[in-house]
Design an enzyme around this catalytic site. Structure first.
Site, PDB file in Angstrom:
ATOM      1  N   THR A  70       0.913  -1.502   0.060  1.00  0.00           N
ATOM      2  CA  THR A  70       0.072  -0.068  -0.042  1.00  0.00           C
ATOM      3  C   THR A  70       0.862   1.262  -0.093  1.00  0.00           C
ATOM      4  O   THR A  70       0.759   2.136  -0.881  1.00  0.00           O
ATOM      5  CB  THR A  70      -0.866  -0.040   1.152  1.00  0.00           C
ATOM      6  OG1 THR A  70      -2.009  -0.832   0.888  1.00  0.00           O
ATOM      7  CG2 THR A  70      -1.729   1.518   1.365  1.00  0.00           C
ATOM      8  N   GLN A 181       0.754  -8.972  -6.771  1.00  0.00           N
ATOM      9  CA  GLN A 181       0.420 -10.293  -6.735  1.00  0.00           C
ATOM     10  C   GLN A 181       1.302 -11.146  -7.997  1.00  0.00           C
ATOM     11  O   GLN A 181       1.589 -12.474  -7.802  1.00  0.00           O
ATOM     12  CB  GLN A 181      -1.039 -10.431  -7.305  1.00  0.00           C
ATOM     13  CG  GLN A 181      -2.124  -9.834  -6.427  1.00  0.00           C
ATOM     14  CD  GLN A 181      -2.281 -10.746  -5.271  1.00  0.00           C
ATOM     15  OE1 GLN A 181      -1.859 -12.169  -5.183  1.00  0.00           O
ATOM     16  NE2 GLN A 181      -2.539 -10.370  -4.032  1.00  0.00           N
ATOM     17  N   HIS A 201       4.645  -9.932   2.281  1.00  0.00           N
ATOM     18  CA  HIS A 201       3.841 -10.949   2.972  1.00  0.00           C
ATOM     19  C   HIS A 201       3.274 -12.042   2.045  1.00  0.00           C
ATOM     20  O   HIS A 201       2.430 -12.806   2.319  1.00  0.00           O
ATOM     21  CB  HIS A 201       2.828 -10.434   4.024  1.00  0.00           C
ATOM     22  CG  HIS A 201       1.682  -9.570   3.412  1.00  0.00           C
ATOM     23  ND1 HIS A 201       0.467 -10.174   3.565  1.00  0.00           N
ATOM     24  CD2 HIS A 201       1.783  -8.388   3.048  1.00  0.00           C
ATOM     25  CE1 HIS A 201      -0.191  -9.148   3.055  1.00  0.00           C
ATOM     26  NE2 HIS A 201       0.417  -8.131   2.612  1.00  0.00           N
ATOM     27  N   THR A 237      13.587   5.697  10.090  1.00  0.00           N
ATOM     28  CA  THR A 237      14.629   4.684   9.967  1.00  0.00           C
ATOM     29  C   THR A 237      14.249   3.511   9.592  1.00  0.00           C
ATOM     30  O   THR A 237      13.016   3.051   9.723  1.00  0.00           O
ATOM     31  CB  THR A 237      14.682   4.670  11.773  1.00  0.00           C
ATOM     32  OG1 THR A 237      15.165   5.656  12.240  1.00  0.00           O
ATOM     33  CG2 THR A 237      15.955   3.539  11.791  1.00  0.00           C
ATOM     34  N   CYS A 325      -8.127  -6.536   1.507  1.00  0.00           N
ATOM     35  CA  CYS A 325      -7.957  -5.002   1.947  1.00  0.00           C
ATOM     36  C   CYS A 325      -9.398  -4.320   1.908  1.00  0.00           C
ATOM     37  O   CYS A 325      -9.699  -3.197   2.362  1.00  0.00           O
ATOM     38  CB  CYS A 325      -7.083  -4.371   1.024  1.00  0.00           C
ATOM     39  SG  CYS A 325      -5.547  -4.848   1.300  1.00  0.00           S
TER      40      CYS A 325
END
Length: 384
Positions: A70, A181, A201, A237, A325
C-alpha cells in the site's frame, strides 16, 4: 485446516526468519549512525537493496524499502505524479480494476491536487487494451499505472505491450505497475516499466515489508517526510530486518518460480475443470485470459459467496471472496463489476489461491477440493 488464501497473506518462510533474526537481536544499530553498529547494518541494508534490484531488473539506487504494498503504491502513484514538474496539476491514466491503494492514491490526487484521472475499462476477462492506454495519454499525463496481475481474478496484463504502446504516444510518460500479486509468479525483469510495487507477506516475508522500485531518473515527491532516508525518497529509520527478509524471500521465490508455477497451474486447472463439471451454474472468472498460475476465482449462481466460504471453512478449507483489503465492505467488488458482472453475480464470488509448496498429489487435491466446493454450494442453495 487447508489454507487457500495465499493471495491475501502467507507464512514467513524459515529461511527468511533465519536471515532476519540477527537484525532483530544483536545487529540492531541504526543504519544512519556513523559508528560501527550503524555501519554494520547499513552494509546489510545496501546488500538487500542490491539483491532486490537484481530480481526486478533495476539498479540498487532505484530500490526504496517501504512498509508494504500500500505504501509502495502510494509512493509510486502520488510521488511520481506530484514530482512531474511542469505537469502539476496533471493527469494520471489507470484502470477500473486496480487495487484500492492505487485508486485511493489517484482519488487523493484528484481531490486535493486537482489532477484529472482517467480510469480505463477492461474487457470481460479483465484485460485492458494497450492501444486504449496509449490513446488516453495527453500532453499533461504524469503517470500511467496498470497492475500486472489482479488480486481477485488473477488476470495478467500484457505489461510489455502497455509500455510499448505508451512509448508510441510521442512523450516519455512513466509507467508504474502494482506487482504485488505478480512477484514470485511472473518474471519481474524486462517489462520496461519505470516503477514496480511489491509486498513481502505474499512472498514469505513478514507483513509490514515492501518495495517501491522507481527508476532514479524519475523525479519523485516523497509522501513521508523527515530525515531524508532512502536517498530522500522515503524518510524514517529503515526496517533493516524487514529489508533483509523481503530480499531473501524474493530471491527464493524467483529461484523456485518456474517449478512452483507449473505445480500450482496443474492443480488450478484440474480443480477448475472439475468444479465447472460438478457444480451447476459455476463459472471461472476471467477464464479467457492469461491468469496467475496459483489463483482461480468462481461465481456460483444463486449462492452467496460469503455463505459458501462459511460452508468451506466447516469442511476444513479456508479461502476468501476477494481482496482482503476490502474485507467488511458491503459493496460488490469493483473489479467484478468492471468485468461486466451484475451486482448479484459479483456477490457469489469465491477465490482460491495456492501457495508455492508443490502438492504431493495434485490430482487428489483437485478432486477433494472440487468435492468440498460442490457440497458447500449445494448446502447454501438448499437453505437453512
Amino acid at each position: 485446516m487447508l489454507y487457500l488464501d495465499h493471495a491475501a497473506s502467507g507464512p514467513v518462510r524459515p529461511e527468511v526468519l533465519e536471515a532476519m533474526a540477527p537484525f532483530l537481536t544483536r545487529r540492531y544499530g541504526n543504519p544512519s549512525s556513523v559508528h560501527g553498529y550503524g555501519e554494520d547494518v547499513s552494509s546489510a541494508l545496501e546488500d538487500a537493496r542490491a539483491r532486490v534490484a537484481r530480481v526486478v531488473g533495476m539498479r540498487p539506487g532505484d530500490i526504496v524499502f517501504t512498509s508494504g504494498g500500500t505504501e509502495a503504491n502510494n509512493l509510486a502513484v502520488a510521488g511520481i505524479a506530484l514530482g512531474a514538474r511542469g505537469r502539476t496539476p496533471g493527469h494520471v491514466v489507470t484502470t477500473a480494476i486496480e487495487h484500492e491503494s492505487v485508486l485511493a492514491a489517484c482519488d487523493h490526487l484528484r481531490r486535493l491536487h486537482g489532477y484529472t484521472i482517467t480510469e480505463l475499462p477492461v474487457d470481460g476477462d479483465g484485460r485492458v487494451d494497450p492501444d486504449a492506454v496509449a490513446a488516453a495519454v495527453r500532453d499533461d499525463t504524469a503517470l500511467v499505472s496498470v497492475g500486472w496481475a489482479n488480486n481477485e481474478t488473477g488476470t495478467v496484463q500484457d505489461l510489455p505491450a502497455v509500455v510499448a504502446a505508451v512509448a508510441t504516444a510521442g512523450r516519455t510518460v512513466p509507467v508504474h505497475s502494482d506487482a504485488v500479486q505478480a512477484a514470485g509468479w511472473l518474471p519481474l525483469g524486462g517489462s520496461g516499466v519505470s516503477a514496480l510495487s511489491i509486498t513481502g507477506h505474499k512472498l514469505g516475508a513478514p507483513a509490514g515489508t515492501g518495495v517501491a522500485a522507481i527508476r532514479g531518473r524519475i523525479p519523485l515527491e516523497p509522501v513521508i517526510h523527515g530525515g531524508g532516508q532512502e536517498r530522500g525518497r522515503r524518510s524514517g529509520t529503515q526496517n533493516v530486518a524487514g529489508a533483509v527478509g523481503i530480499a531473501r524471500a524474493l530471491e527464493l521465490a524467483e529461484h523456485e518460480r518456474a517449478a512452483a508455477a507449473a505445480s500450482a497451474r496443474s492443480v488450478r486447472d484440474a480443480f477448475g475443470a472439475q468444479v465447472v463439471a460438478e457444480v451447476p451454474g459455476a463459472r471461472v472468472t476471467a477464464a479467457g485470459a492469461e491468469r496467475l498460475p496459483a489463483l482461480i476465482a468462481f461465481t456460483f449462481a444463486g449462492a452467496s459467496g460469503e455463505a459458501v466460504l462459511l460452508e468451506l471453512e466447516r469442511r476444513g478449507i479456508v479461502t476468501s471472496s476477494g481482496s482482503a483489503c476490502a474485507a467488511g465492505s458491503s459493496d460488490a467488488s469493483h473489479v467484478l463489476l468492471a468485468l461486466g458482472l451484475d451486482d448479484d453475480a459479483a456477490r457469489t464470488a469465491v477465490r482460491f489461491s495456492f501457495g508455492r509448496t508443490p502438492a504431493p498429489d495434485p490430482a487428489g487435491l483437485a478432486s477433494s477440493l472440487a468435492a468440498a466446493v460442490a457440497a458447500s454450494v449445494a448446502a447454501v442453495r438448499s437453505g437453512p
